[in-house]
Design an enzyme around this catalytic site. Sequence first.
Site, PDB file in Angstrom:
ATOM      1  CB  CYS A  46       5.905  -5.512   9.241  1.00  0.00           C
ATOM      2  SG  CYS A  46       7.071  -4.700  10.367  1.00  0.00           S
ATOM      3  CD  GLU A  65      -2.430  -1.184   2.757  1.00  0.00           C
ATOM      4  OE1 GLU A  65      -3.262  -2.062   2.939  1.00  0.00           O
ATOM      5  OE2 GLU A  65      -2.163  -0.325   3.599  1.00  0.00           O
TER       6      GLU A  65
END
Length: 362
Positions: free
Chosen positions: A123, A94
Amino acid sequence: MQEKIDLCDLPWPALERFVVDTLGWKRFRTQQIWQWIWARNASHVSEMTDLSLKDREHLGSLAQISRPSVADVRESSDGTTKLLLELKDGELVETVLIPSDAPQRPGDLSVRMTQCISTQVGCPMACTFCSTGKLGFRRNMTMGEILGQVQVARARLGDTRPEHPIIRNLVYMGMGEPLLNLGPVMDSLKTLEHPKGLAFSPRRITVSTCGIEKGMAVLGESGLAYLAVSLHAPNQDLREKLMPRAAAWPLEDLISSLESYPLKTRERITLEYLVIAGVNDQPEHVRQLSRICSRLKAKLNLIPCNAVPGSPYGPPTGEELLRFEKALWDKGITAIARKSKGQDIEAACGQLRAAHEGAAAT
Ligand code: SAH
């Protein structure tokens, strides 16, 4: 057939080697190709019309320019736009475009944007309030993919002149932990700064980290961007609860490393502080924050926490946030409550991709 070289993944020295060693061309050609890729935002080698047709064919047979493709767009009523981008292997990341608040000169109708970019797919840090953290780590992004976000946004906005940019500021605050993808992130900063390319001054770029010791040292020494640190908790216990992996580097050590972080004239470190109702916005937290801030040249950004599905945390009311902000000012801390933008488009880190996967799963 051998895969073509992706020109967007080559920092200047690597592009120069490619031009001289692989293409067998003169060194000065590097600048021509570089300008097409970065300043002029070409998406195909065939656009490089100041190269002869023969040279374009030679270059195109060995190399290509790849850009992410736009998989989804969400536009908020407040002007914030979120793009879901698809990378070569189908992974989704994104990037968010936020209209700047900065006052413009009278009569100046130009739009100014801040772009928030991702550095990893997913992440590894698993912060408990973050939807990217919930996704887990999938892979690092390459330099070309990181900057591809900027180039796709520039193309959409008609942002064609680096000397009069629409995208004024960049924040590395999207998906991922930038300082755990250090090589490509540092290469991206050098490429951004290059005067023949995008010509982004380091004063227009902020890299946000949850606190990674080695990466902070490298970034600080480079001077290539401002530093923002995701603090979110003013004591070690709470930091362990909210950001279990980041807290493996003890808060005290993080703060002392910030005390000696190299800063330019008038530069301050930004401390980001998600305000989570009832969790980190109590009077004791004001006292702890004031002890931390008194040791640093820093300003505190207060960000109301967006509720993320599956997480118990939520934002304070407007009144609670004001009270917290005022209590910090009373202690002499420069604290600024940020208006949360893009609420209606799931603009917080990782939320759009998560919404997509949720929809795909049902
Ligand atoms: N890993 C880096 C970059 C990610 S950006 C870092 O930790 O700094 C992280 C920022 O995203 C946070 O500082 C916060 O401003 C924002 N963020 C993450 N989860 C959020 C949530 N639930 N609500 C609002 N903002 C959030």
